[in-house]
Design a protein around this motif. Structure first.
Motif, PDB file in Angstrom:
ATOM      1  N   UNK B  97      -2.001   9.339  -4.094  1.00  0.00           N
ATOM      2  CA  UNK B  97      -0.685   8.452  -4.301  1.00  0.00           C
ATOM      3  C   UNK B  97      -0.648   7.559  -3.139  1.00  0.00           C
ATOM      4  N   UNK B  98      -0.420   8.215  -2.086  1.00  0.00           N
ATOM      5  CA  UNK B  98      -0.558   7.311  -0.902  1.00  0.00           C
ATOM      6  C   UNK B  98      -1.399   6.313  -0.813  1.00  0.00           C
ATOM      7  N   UNK B 101      -0.904   3.544  -3.495  1.00  0.00           N
ATOM      8  CA  UNK B 101       0.215   2.732  -3.292  1.00  0.00           C
ATOM      9  C   UNK B 101      -0.070   1.499  -2.405  1.00  0.00           C
ATOM     10  N   UNK B 102      -0.817   2.095  -1.190  1.00  0.00           N
ATOM     11  CA  UNK B 102      -1.205   1.128  -0.156  1.00  0.00           C
ATOM     12  C   UNK B 102      -1.946   0.086  -0.631  1.00  0.00           C
TER      13      UNK B 102
END
Lengths: 440, 252
Positions: B97-98, B101-102
């Motif tokens: 997810x991280x 998102x980035x």
């Protein structure tokens, strides 16, 4: 002087209430009168009492609350956002009164009874009569006394021996009254017999942004080798007062898992007391509170180890912003004969503003000598190095903070085993996060 | 691509960088070497925008823009990447997810559409192969419980996914065994192109056997005191840093 005035106020409310009651179980009437007498003598708790040291309830005792009106029927569509699974069994109470149109109790297995407390008492349910108000002591404080004095309706769940029901039942308490200064005194009684299994959601929501006083008392009686998962989701109005008392009693080899979510309320206090009254009991208390504005969120828990070989685990977390205050008091009481107790407690807090405060107080009272008890409390800010790490990958600072808060809260919400409910609660948490803050 | 002019930076009032000049062009790999405390990591931190460093003099232009005026996230979106010396463990933030998102933040900045979870999976699978990481890494929290080597590989994975124009590797080789070093260097080499550039900050020459630099700079007391090609690194390997210290009035 003021305090005497408010006691008289509730005495007169009680007299009116008693006149209008038509169900006349004499034992219950006796209990009510005892409770109002106790309240008249003792009133609301004060900050001079140790258990109320951090929570001044004078904003509640200064208002003359009136019983909330029985409303017109509620459009059932309005409650759907608060129910996971459209066909889930549910009891819906609106301003303290059962809403039969919105309630669904069909399709429950034989042996699982979900009905209004009034109906149970009217049909002379022996178990209900035997257990009601036997566990949460009305002389503990003025709030329990008031609730007991005004017992009228509420939820009753009875799970017979060997009956297992995995899908959560919903007990939904809604306040729709836009009028100011109304009160509700919900009462919940849950009896789970030996070898039975139950999952139940006790939820408080508001469809009006008014100042009201919700004062529920819940008793859960768990038989031998039975398993209960209990969710409390508190989403009262930000102007409301919520003072809840929960008493859980467990017999040998049973288990109780609590998920306690506190999101709303101007003052929101929950007193949870779990009694492990048999060997081989497992108790897990999970809690999450989010406070913004000038909210005061207070969770008092007591886990009482009365017998040997019981485990208890407690995980409470909170995020506080603006001028919010939180109180966490977690007592683990190990009786002299409760050898081989294994108890663990943790309370972690994330503070987002200079003005937010938390009073966290673990208390171990241990009278046995062969036990394992640990506790820990932390209060901290969002880790700057983590924020920098996320930002260095292109994620904006506000979103990075949201991610950190979501992660922090997620360590509690991830403990929910029911997929739909876990996602539902995670969404509620997400809805509270705005630009690295709560509620803005 | 990157132009550093007379850069001075301090921490808590102590000057660490003492007038750095450095030019990096697309396609180049620059190695920054130097003894402990010479300011190597400070330079990397200043480039990425660490708040604890204050720039007291000088300027940095990145792709024609004033880098020092940008917040760390803007630097990343413009195409700068820092591989951390000590990658941070972030419990509860899911790796997949991280990173998605980035990636989407960076793509949005470049006017590109967001990638869906499914498209992301396709992209990331290819990158995972590059650093010989298993897909189950994605399910874990960012760096949580990772070994030292896994953390460094995860940095390279992120770099490969975000496709920066300039990547700064801050002692990515420190503490790696030879297998991990080979994987990390292999990842970097696979990404080298005529469009991007690398600044490799290292204490040891060993990494430069795998990532062959175009330029080697020696940093000492906050200044670049010597520049050369890859042979300079070999010389440092043989003779250490003492001669640098002596030539520059320091204590050997």
């Amino acid at each position: 002087m003021k305090e005497t005035g408010i006691r008289d106020w509730y005495l007169s409310l009680f007299e009116e209430f008693e006149r209008e009651l038509n169900s006349g179980a004499p034992a219950l009437g006796h209990m009510r009168r005892q409770a109002i007498r106790w309240f008249a003598e003792n009133g609301f708790p004060s900050t001079r009492q140790e258990e109320w040291r951090f929570t001044n309830v004078s904003p509640i005792s200064e208002i003359k609350f009136e019983a909330a009106e029985k409303p017109a029927a509620l459009d059932p569509a309005r409650i759907l956002p608060y129910i996971t699974g459209d066909d889930s069994a549910r009891l819906v109470f609106v301003n303290g009164h059962i809403d039969r149109m919105s309630s669904t109790t069909a399709q429950l297995p034989h042996g699982l009874m979900l009905q209004s407390l009034q109906d149970a008492l009217a049909s002379n349910d022996a178990a209900a009569a035997a257990e009601l108000a036997r566990h949460a002591r009305m002389d503990e404080n003025g709030f329990v006394a008031l609730n007991t004095a005004f017992i009228n309706d509420g939820a009753y769940v009875h799970v017979a021996k060997d009956v297992a029901h995995a899908r959560p039942l919903h007990l939904l308490f809604i306040t729709t009254d836009a009028a100011e200064a109304r009160m509700v005194q919900p009462r919940v009684l849950i009896i789970v017999e030996d070898n039975a299994q139950l999952s139940v959601i006790e939820r408080y929501i508001s469809l009006a942004d008014s100042t009201y006083f919700a004062n529920p008392v819940t008793e859960i009686v768990i038989g031998e080798n039975a398993n209960v998962t209990h969710y409390k989701i508190q989403q009262e109005s930000r102007k409301a007062f919520h003072t809840a008392r929960l008493q859980v009693v467990l017999k040998r080899d049973s288990s109780y898992t609590s998920h306690n979510y506190a999101f709303g309320g101007a003052i929101a206090r929950t007193d949870m007391h779990v009694v492990l009254d048999g060997e081989g009991i497992d108790c897990t208390l999970n809690g999450l509170y989010l406070g913004g504005g000038v909210q005061l969120i207070d969770n008092h828990t007591v886990i009482e180890h009365r017998r040997p070989h019981c485990n208890s685990r407690e995980f409470y977390k909170g995020i506080l912003d603006e001028r919010a205050r939180a109180v966490f008091s977690g007592k683990i009481h190990v009786h002299k004969y409760a050898q081989k107790t294994d108890a663990m407690q943790s309370n972690q807090n994330l503070i987002l503003s200079e003005e937010a405060t938390i009073d966290t107080k673990p208390q171990l009272e241990i009278y046995a000598d062969d036990v394992k008890c640990t506790h820990g409390a932390t209060v901290g800010r969002i880790d700057e190095e983590s924020i920098f790490y996320l930002c260095s990958r292109g994620i904006g600072k506000a979103m990075a903070k949201n991610l950190m808060m979501q992660a922090f809260a997620g360590q509690i919400t991830d403990r929910i085993k029911d997929d739909a409910l876990r996602e539902h609660i995670a969404e509620i948490v997400l809805g509270h996060l705005h630009d690295g803050h709560l509620h803005r | 691509m990157l132009s550093i002019k007379n850069l001075h930076a301090s921490v808590d009032g102590h000057e660490i960088l003492n007038g750095i000049d450095l030019d990096v062009k697309p396609g180049e790999v620059h190695a920054i070497m130097g003894p402990n405390g010479s300011g190597k990591s400070t330079l990397a931190g200043v480039l990425a925008g660490r708040a604890e460093y204050s720039v007291t003099e000088g300027r940095i232009d990145f792709l024609g823009k004033n880098l020092l005026e940008m917040a760390p996230e803007m630097r990343a979106r413009e195409g700068l990447f820092l591989a951390f010396q000590y990658p941070v463990e972030i419990p509860g933030v899911n790796s997949s997810y991280f990173l998605r998102t980035a990636l989407n933040e960076i793509r949005a900045h470049r006017g590109l559409d967001k990638v869906s979870a499914l498209e992301f999976l396709k992209i990331i699978r290819e990158k995972l192969e590059l650093v010989e990481m298993d897909e189950k890494f994605l399910k874990r929290s960012v760096n949580e419980g990772f070994s030292g080597g896994e953390k460094k590989r995860n940095e390279i994975l992120q770099m490969a996914t975000l496709e920066p124009k300039l990547a700064v590797l801050d002692e990515t080789d420190s503490g790696l065994d030879i297998d991990a070093l080979r994987i990390v260097a292999g990842g970097v080499n696979a990404l080298r192109s005529q469009e991007n550039a690398f600044i490799v900050v290292t204490h040891y020459q060993r990494l430069l056997n795998y990532i062959v630099p175009d330029f080697v700079h020696v940093l000492y007391q906050g200044k670049i005191v010597k520049s050369g090609d890859k042979d300079l690194a070999l010389h440092l390997e043989d003779f250490g840093y003492d001669w640098i210290k002596e030539q520059n009035g320091g204590q050997a």
